[in-house]
Structures are given as structure tokens and as C-alpha cells.
Design a protein around this motif. Structure first.
Motif, PDB file in Angstrom:
ATOM      1  N   VAL A   1      -2.395   9.026 -40.639  1.00 38.03           N
ATOM      2  CA  VAL A   1      -0.983   9.298 -40.360  1.00 38.03           C
ATOM      3  C   VAL A   1      -0.407   8.079 -39.651  1.00 38.03           C
ATOM      4  CG1 VAL A   1      -1.335  11.801 -40.177  1.00 38.03           C
ATOM      5  CG2 VAL A   1      -1.540  10.384 -38.125  1.00 38.03           C
ATOM      6  N   ASP A   2       0.905   8.078 -39.429  1.00 40.83           N
ATOM      7  CA  ASP A   2       1.489   7.038 -38.579  1.00 40.83           C
ATOM      8  C   ASP A   2       2.241   7.747 -37.460  1.00 40.83           C
ATOM      9  OD1 ASP A   2       2.849   5.090 -37.271  1.00 40.83           O
ATOM     10  OD2 ASP A   2       3.599   4.062 -39.061  1.00 40.83           O
ATOM     11  N   ILE A   3       1.557   7.870 -36.317  1.00 40.11           N
ATOM     12  CA  ILE A   3       2.209   8.493 -35.149  1.00 40.11           C
ATOM     13  C   ILE A   3       2.496   7.422 -34.090  1.00 40.11           C
ATOM     14  CG2 ILE A   3       1.496  10.879 -35.507  1.00 40.11           C
ATOM     15  CD1 ILE A   3      -0.950  10.405 -33.767  1.00 40.11           C
ATOM     16  N   ASN A   4       2.670   6.202 -34.588  1.00 36.72           N
ATOM     17  CA  ASN A   4       3.094   5.087 -33.744  1.00 36.72           C
ATOM     18  C   ASN A   4       4.470   5.443 -33.175  1.00 36.72           C
ATOM     19  OD1 ASN A   4       3.411   2.489 -32.703  1.00 36.72           O
ATOM     20  ND2 ASN A   4       4.171   1.649 -34.648  1.00 36.72           N
ATOM     21  N   SER A   5       4.543   5.610 -31.848  1.00 38.93           N
ATOM     22  CA  SER A   5       5.767   6.148 -31.232  1.00 38.93           C
ATOM     23  C   SER A   5       6.240   5.228 -30.114  1.00 38.93           C
ATOM     24  CB  SER A   5       5.465   7.537 -30.643  1.00 38.93           C
ATOM     25  OG  SER A   5       4.879   8.369 -31.617  1.00 38.93           O
TER      26      SER A   5
ATOM     27  N   THR B   1      -6.440   2.814 -34.366  1.00 36.45           N
ATOM     28  CA  THR B   1      -7.166   1.961 -35.323  1.00 36.45           C
ATOM     29  C   THR B   1      -7.092   0.463 -34.970  1.00 36.45           C
ATOM     30  OG1 THR B   1      -5.197   1.897 -36.709  1.00 36.45           O
ATOM     31  CG2 THR B   1      -6.905   3.474 -37.338  1.00 36.45           C
ATOM     32  N   ARG B   2      -6.044   0.079 -34.243  1.00 36.82           N
ATOM     33  CA  ARG B   2      -5.863  -1.358 -33.976  1.00 36.82           C
ATOM     34  C   ARG B   2      -6.691  -1.868 -32.797  1.00 36.82           C
ATOM     35  NH1 ARG B   2       0.519  -2.212 -35.694  1.00 36.82           N
ATOM     36  NH2 ARG B   2       0.130  -1.841 -37.911  1.00 36.82           N
ATOM     37  N   ILE B   3      -7.582  -0.995 -32.255  1.00 35.52           N
ATOM     38  CA  ILE B   3      -8.524  -1.526 -31.254  1.00 35.52           C
ATOM     39  C   ILE B   3      -9.574  -2.362 -31.992  1.00 35.52           C
ATOM     40  CG2 ILE B   3      -8.288   0.342 -29.556  1.00 35.52           C
ATOM     41  CD1 ILE B   3     -10.977   1.459 -30.667  1.00 35.52           C
TER      42      ILE B   3
ATOM     43  N   ASN C   1       9.119  12.588 -32.842  1.00 32.04           N
ATOM     44  CA  ASN C   1       9.472  12.882 -34.233  1.00 32.04           C
ATOM     45  C   ASN C   1       8.348  12.596 -35.235  1.00 32.04           C
ATOM     46  OD1 ASN C   1      11.232  13.742 -36.264  1.00 32.04           O
ATOM     47  ND2 ASN C   1      11.668  11.608 -36.780  1.00 32.04           N
ATOM     48  N   ARG C   2       7.720  11.432 -35.116  1.00 32.27           N
ATOM     49  CA  ARG C   2       6.659  11.106 -36.087  1.00 32.27           C
ATOM     50  C   ARG C   2       5.461  12.042 -35.939  1.00 32.27           C
ATOM     51  NH1 ARG C   2       6.254   4.489 -36.528  1.00 32.27           N
ATOM     52  NH2 ARG C   2       8.198   4.200 -37.681  1.00 32.27           N
ATOM     53  N   ILE C   3       5.203  12.471 -34.718  1.00 38.71           N
ATOM     54  CA  ILE C   3       4.061  13.376 -34.493  1.00 38.71           C
ATOM     55  C   ILE C   3       4.372  14.732 -35.113  1.00 38.71           C
ATOM     56  CG2 ILE C   3       2.542  14.416 -32.757  1.00 38.71           C
ATOM     57  CD1 ILE C   3       3.108  12.074 -30.930  1.00 38.71           C
TER      58      ILE C   3
ATOM     59  N   PHE D   1       3.633   7.264 -44.036  1.00 37.31           N
ATOM     60  CA  PHE D   1       4.749   6.608 -44.719  1.00 37.31           C
ATOM     61  C   PHE D   1       5.353   5.439 -43.926  1.00 37.31           C
ATOM     62  CE2 PHE D   1       9.171   6.018 -45.963  1.00 37.31           C
ATOM     63  CZ  PHE D   1       8.937   5.578 -47.253  1.00 37.31           C
ATOM     64  N   PRO D   2       5.543   5.559 -42.602  1.00 40.14           N
ATOM     65  CA  PRO D   2       6.161   4.425 -41.893  1.00 40.14           C
ATOM     66  C   PRO D   2       5.341   3.125 -41.975  1.00 40.14           C
ATOM     67  CG  PRO D   2       6.235   6.406 -40.545  1.00 40.14           C
ATOM     68  CD  PRO D   2       5.355   6.731 -41.704  1.00 40.14           C
ATOM     69  N   ALA D   3       4.049   3.235 -42.303  1.00 39.02           N
ATOM     70  CA  ALA D   3       3.226   2.016 -42.405  1.00 39.02           C
ATOM     71  C   ALA D   3       2.901   1.690 -43.871  1.00 39.02           C
ATOM     72  CB  ALA D   3       1.941   2.195 -41.608  1.00 39.02           C
ATOM     73  N   ALA D   4       3.665   2.279 -44.794  1.00 44.52           N
ATOM     74  CA  ALA D   4       3.355   2.136 -46.227  1.00 44.52           C
ATOM     75  C   ALA D   4       3.470   0.704 -46.737  1.00 44.52           C
ATOM     76  CB  ALA D   4       4.287   3.043 -47.032  1.00 44.52           C
ATOM     77  N   HIS D   5       4.130  -0.167 -45.964  1.00 45.66           N
ATOM     78  CA  HIS D   5       4.305  -1.569 -46.391  1.00 45.66           C
ATOM     79  C   HIS D   5       3.176  -2.457 -45.880  1.00 45.66           C
ATOM     80  CE1 HIS D   5       5.821  -1.085 -42.396  1.00 45.66           C
ATOM     81  NE2 HIS D   5       6.254  -2.333 -42.266  1.00 45.66           N
ATOM     82  N   ARG D   6       2.212  -1.887 -45.188  1.00 49.67           N
ATOM     83  CA  ARG D   6       1.084  -2.672 -44.649  1.00 49.67           C
ATOM     84  C   ARG D   6      -0.139  -2.494 -45.540  1.00 49.67           C
ATOM     85  NH1 ARG D   6       3.862  -5.506 -41.816  1.00 49.67           N
ATOM     86  NH2 ARG D   6       4.944  -4.707 -40.016  1.00 49.67           N
ATOM     87  N   SER D   7      -0.838  -3.595 -45.792  1.00 49.89           N
ATOM     88  CA  SER D   7      -2.071  -3.511 -46.570  1.00 49.89           C
ATOM     89  C   SER D   7      -3.245  -3.741 -45.623  1.00 49.89           C
ATOM     90  CB  SER D   7      -2.034  -4.564 -47.688  1.00 49.89           C
ATOM     91  OG  SER D   7      -3.108  -4.347 -48.559  1.00 49.89           O
TER      92      SER D   7
ATOM     93  N   ALA E   1      13.088  -5.217 -32.570  1.00 51.79           N
ATOM     94  CA  ALA E   1      12.343  -6.364 -32.050  1.00 51.79           C
ATOM     95  C   ALA E   1      11.459  -7.053 -33.097  1.00 51.79           C
ATOM     96  CB  ALA E   1      11.486  -5.891 -30.879  1.00 51.79           C
ATOM     97  N   LYS E   2      11.323  -6.457 -34.298  1.00 51.64           N
ATOM     98  CA  LYS E   2      10.371  -7.015 -35.270  1.00 51.64           C
ATOM     99  C   LYS E   2      11.024  -8.107 -36.132  1.00 51.64           C
ATOM    100  CE  LYS E   2       7.463  -2.956 -35.314  1.00 51.64           C
ATOM    101  NZ  LYS E   2       7.045  -1.746 -36.016  1.00 51.64           N
ATOM    102  N   VAL E   3      11.217  -9.271 -35.523  1.00 53.63           N
ATOM    103  CA  VAL E   3      11.989 -10.340 -36.167  1.00 53.63           C
ATOM    104  C   VAL E   3      11.325 -10.834 -37.461  1.00 53.63           C
ATOM    105  CG1 VAL E   3      12.916 -12.661 -35.827  1.00 53.63           C
ATOM    106  CG2 VAL E   3      12.952 -11.025 -33.958  1.00 53.63           C
ATOM    107  N   GLY E   4      10.023 -11.099 -37.394  1.00 53.35           N
ATOM    108  CA  GLY E   4       9.327 -11.642 -38.570  1.00 53.35           C
ATOM    109  C   GLY E   4       9.439 -10.710 -39.766  1.00 53.35           C
ATOM    110  N   ASP E   5       9.194  -9.412 -39.514  1.00 52.79           N
ATOM    111  CA  ASP E   5       9.276  -8.414 -40.589  1.00 52.79           C
ATOM    112  C   ASP E   5      10.670  -8.334 -41.182  1.00 52.79           C
ATOM    113  OD1 ASP E   5       6.716  -7.662 -40.320  1.00 52.79           O
ATOM    114  OD2 ASP E   5       7.116  -5.734 -39.354  1.00 52.79           O
ATOM    115  N   ARG E   6      11.663  -8.324 -40.307  1.00 49.96           N
ATOM    116  CA  ARG E   6      13.031  -8.161 -40.807  1.00 49.96           C
ATOM    117  C   ARG E   6      13.481  -9.393 -41.590  1.00 49.96           C
ATOM    118  NH1 ARG E   6      11.081  -4.290 -40.003  1.00 49.96           N
ATOM    119  NH2 ARG E   6      11.677  -2.599 -38.593  1.00 49.96           N
TER     120      ARG E   6
ATOM    121  N   SER F   1      -4.713   6.875 -36.745  1.00 47.79           N
ATOM    122  CA  SER F   1      -3.378   6.250 -36.702  1.00 47.79           C
ATOM    123  C   SER F   1      -3.461   4.974 -35.870  1.00 47.79           C
ATOM    124  CB  SER F   1      -2.359   7.178 -36.046  1.00 47.79           C
ATOM    125  OG  SER F   1      -1.096   6.532 -35.924  1.00 47.79           O
ATOM    126  N   HIS F   2      -2.471   4.116 -36.071  1.00 49.15           N
ATOM    127  CA  HIS F   2      -2.345   2.989 -35.149  1.00 49.15           C
ATOM    128  C   HIS F   2      -1.277   3.347 -34.121  1.00 49.15           C
ATOM    129  CE1 HIS F   2       1.107   2.209 -37.752  1.00 49.15           C
ATOM    130  NE2 HIS F   2       1.611   1.473 -36.762  1.00 49.15           N
ATOM    131  N   GLN F   3      -1.200   2.583 -33.053  1.00 45.84           N
ATOM    132  CA  GLN F   3      -0.139   2.709 -32.055  1.00 45.84           C
ATOM    133  C   GLN F   3       0.100   1.320 -31.478  1.00 45.84           C
ATOM    134  OE1 GLN F   3       2.062   5.184 -30.564  1.00 45.84           O
ATOM    135  NE2 GLN F   3       2.765   3.240 -29.696  1.00 45.84           N
TER     136      GLN F   3
END
Ligand code: 3PG
Length: 416
Positions: free
Chosen positions: A24-28, A118-120, A40-42, A154-160, A204-209, A61-63
Motif C-alpha cells: 500500500v502507500d500510506i506515506n502521510s 520499506t525505505r529503511i 486519508n491514505r490510511i 496508487f500514489p507510488a504507481a510512478h515509481r519502479s 516540495a518535490k521539485v525534481g519530480d515536478r 509501505s514506504h514513509q
């Protein structure tokens, strides 16, 4: 199966008694004391979990991102998730080590276990093709413990990244309810987008945007782009406004961003609506300055009133509006002004409106205008990439996971 997508959903496989791994993506948003600021995501993630009442369920999930203040443990998320799932959600501060693996092996039907962020794990922080992700420690250690993989992030669907695309290479895979809902809704909205299409990009996500802006500029699926949040100083600097080090970082990343923005401005100057004025914190008070006259000792914390008015004017003549990320430091009331003013205009407009990201949904709620927009998504980057015309890596992975389900004769419906 959703007709236009070649992947399976939870309707296609009998999940009773199965050992199911759910990403899931419960990055909040995380507050200063580690508290979860928006659930909301949770809440959205709980729908899939609730349905898996006859399976052994393990959630990942990542956070946040390593090095950032919102890179925290998922221990508190487990408590919030439990509230929405309606049954106990056990948390373990391990991801794939012996403790996590033996806990997974002990699960019974109806049990729910949430693993650590997951990002540990360093391999999770790179992006790689699906085949490479399938060879990572994470996928090799955990996949033998499961029958089915469900991707509901879904919120992380653009990450491989390994937890998002690696498992579908080795396990029969399905889309969860949130992925299904968001893709259905967005696919039906996309042909209805009317011109002029205006993007309001903050956060704040300048590179992504910048990546999204490049794609939009290439595909031409945009008529106007408003830049706010941390994109504002990057584009101001690129447009020739000289800002102090309080707003323009010296590092290589920032220079790279400014160079990209310079190219974009040279190429498509007319599509950008740059800020006219900005707000800073002057001795605890909001003070506004034209962009050329920002005193060097201050950091920009919001767009000014003139900028907000110019954006609102643009919004009222738009055919479609896609907004992501706050225009200023929304957490501080006095710097939420531009975000709230622009959102008011978005809510009043007759355009097709898509709002995404936790801050803007919170702001809409504050304005009592949740029902005044066409669609609200849980995603930021994933939504923007999809609308800009890019394929999402998790969709490719889910299509791969369908083939494995076919091979193992897991598909119950005759719809294929
Ligand atoms: C998001 O909030 O956009 C998703 O959770 C992805 O997070 P990321 O941009 O840190 O990969």
C-alpha cells in the motif's frame, strides 16, 4: 479485470486461505512530534485489507525519504490502520529479517501484519527495471512466503522500486481496490479534459515536478502551468530574478533544477505563470514583496496576494484544472493564504477539476468545498505522470503478474 487494462483485480482470484502480500502507500504528512497529520491514505488503504478477512495478510509501505523529517517508522500507522480495518493490525519493526519472516510464517487467516518502512532498506531507494527489482534481497527473501501479491499503492504507481514492481515478476499479482478505483476514475476523466488545461503545481518535490512539466511540454497536454511551493524560487531564478541564498541553494541539485527550468522557459515561456509577489516571515508577521525586491535575509514562504489574484483569474477561464501541492508553507496559517485563495477560485470555477495530495485535500475540507471539485485523488506524482501521458511502472508489473496467475490456474472468472 478492468477492460482497458490487462491486469487482474481482487474479483478474479479466490484469496481464501492464501498468504497475501499487499503493497500500500500510506506515506502521510508527519507533524513535528511524529504524529500523522492526515489519515486519508490510511483510510483508503484499509478497504483492500478489510476485504481480505479470510487470508493471511502482510502489508508493506514506504514513509518519507531517508534524510527527510517524515522518514519515520510505521508503528503509529499500524494503530491508525487498525481503527479503519476493524481488526488487530500487528506491527513488527523488521522488513525481511528473521523476525519478520518467522512472524509471517505464524500468521493465521484474518491476521494482519504491517512490516517496517520499506525505505529503511537501501535497494528500495533506487529505481530500476522490473527484472532488476525482482533480483533484490527484499523480493528474494519475502516472495517464497506468499501465494499472491496485491499492489494497492496508487500514489507510488510512478515509481519502479523493488516493493512496487519486483514481486509481480515472481508472484501472481492483482491490483487492490484503491488502484482499481483511481485508475477507473482517471481513465474516464482523461478524455473529458477540456482546454484550456491549467496545472497548479506546488509542494516540495521539485525534481519530480520538473519531470512532469517536461513531459507535459512535450505532449502539449497543457495550456498553462502555475508554479508555486519550492518550484517558485527555481523558476524565478531561471527567469532572471536574483534571489539570496535563503531561497536559492548552492548545491548541485538546485543548479540542475534551475538549468532545467531555464530550458523550459526558453522553449515554452508562454505556458508559465510565474509569481508576481511573494510572502516572507518578517519578525513573526507575514510581509509581502514584489519578486524583484525580496530582502535577502528572508525565505519565501508563500505567494503574495497579487500572484494569488492572477492565478484565480486564470483559473476562472480554464476548461480543466489539475492542482497538486500547496503554494506556500501551508502548515503555518499565515502562509496558507495563496493556497486557500486559489482553491476557492478552483471550487467556484465551472471547469473539470482534479485535486491531489494531502495538503490540498485538507485545505478543501477547511473551505467546506470537497463536493465542489470533480475528483480528488490520493496521489500526487502518480496522478500527474498518468495525466501527462506516461505509462505507470506498476501497471506493467501487474500485467506481468497476471501471466503468473494464469500459469498457476488461479483465475476464477470466465471473463478472459
Ligand atoms: C507520494 O507521496 O507522492 C508517494 O507516496 C511517493 O512518494 P515519493 O515521491 O517519496 O516516492
Amino acid at each position: 479485470m478492468i477492460s482497458e487494462f490487462q491486469f487482474l483485480t481482487m474479483d478474479d482470484v479466490d484469496l481464501t486461505d492464501k498468504r497475501v502480500l499487499v503493497r500500500v502507500d500510506i506515506n502521510s504528512p508527519i507533524g513535528p512530534n511524529g504524529e500523522i497529520m492526515d489519515e486519508n491514505r490510511i483510510r483508503e488503504a484499509s478497504i483492500t485489507i478489510r476485504e481480505l478477512s479470510e487470508s493471511k495478510v502482510v502489508i508493506m509501505s514506504h514513509q518519507g525519504r531517508p534524510g527527510k523529517s517524515d522518514f519515520v517508522s510505521l508503528e503509529n500507522h499500524a494503530k491508525v490502520l487498525e481503527k479503519y480495518v476493524g481488526r488487530h493490525v500487528k506491527f513488527i519493526d523488521d522488513l525481511m529479517g528473521p523476525a519478520a519472516r518467522s512472524e509471517i510464517a505464524r500468521l493465521k487467516n484474518g491476521d494482519v501484519l504491517l512490516l517496517e518502512n520499506t525505505r529503511i532498506y537501501s535497494e528500495e531507494n533506487i529505481e530500476a527495471p522490473m527484472e532488476e527489482c525482482a533480483k533484490t534481497f527484499l523480493v528474494k527473501k519475502l516472495s517464497p512466503l506468499f501465494d499472491v501479491f496485491i499492489n494497492d499503492a496508487f500514489p507510488a504507481a510512478h515509481r519502479s522500486q523493488p516493493s512496487l514492481v519486483g514481486f509481480a515478476y515472481v508472484l501472481p499479482s492483482l491490483a487492490g481496490r484503491l488502484v482499481e478505483k483511481e485508475l477507473k476514475a482517471l481513465k474516464s476523466l482523461m478524455p473529458k479534459l477540456k482546454r484550456p488545461i491549467i496545472y497548479i503545481l506546488g509542494g516540495a518535490k521539485v525534481g519530480d515536478r520538473l519531470e512532469v512539466i517536461e513531459t507535459l511540454a512535450k505532449t502539449g497536454l497543457v495550456d498553462k502551468i502555475v508554479v508555486g511551493g519550492l518550484l517558485a524560487p527555481v523558476f524565478l531564478e531561471a527567469g532572471g530574478v536574483s534571489l539570496s541564498e535563503n531561497n536559492v541553494k548552492k548545491g548541485k541539485d538546485f543548479r540542475g533544477y534551475v538549468e532545467k527550468a531555464e530550458k523550459l522557459l526558453k522553449w515554452k515561456k508562454d505556458i508559465f505563470l510565474l509569481p508576481l509577489d511573494v510572502a516572507v516571515d518578517k519578525d513573526g508577521e507575514r510581509a509581502e514583496f514584489p519578486v524583484e525586491k525580496v530582502p535577502p535575509q528572508y525565505r519565501i514562504k508563500d505567494l503574495g496576494v497579487k500572484s494569488a489574484e492572477a492565478i484565480a483569474k486564470e483559473v476562472l477561464s480554464a476548461g480543466s484544472i489539475i492542482a497538486n501541492g500547496p503554494l506556500g508553507v501551508f502548515e503555518e496559517e499565515k502562509f496558507a493564504l495563496a493556497t486557500l485563495e486559489v482553491l476557492k477560485a478552483v471550487a467556484e470555477s465551472h471547469a473539470l477539476t482534479v485535486i491531489s495530495g494531502g495538503h490540498l485535500t485538507t485545505a478543501l475540507r477547511k473551505l467546506g468545498a470537497e463536493d465542489k471539485v470533480t475528483y480528488t485523488s490520493t496521489a500526487g506524482g502518480a496522478l500527474l505522470h498518468l495525466l501527462a501521458g506516461r505509462r505507470l511502472p506498476i501497471i506493467d508489473a501487474l500485467e506481468m503478474g497476471k501471466k503468473l496467475a494464469e500459469k498457476q490456474k488461479l483465475i476464477k472468472s470466465k471473463r478472459f
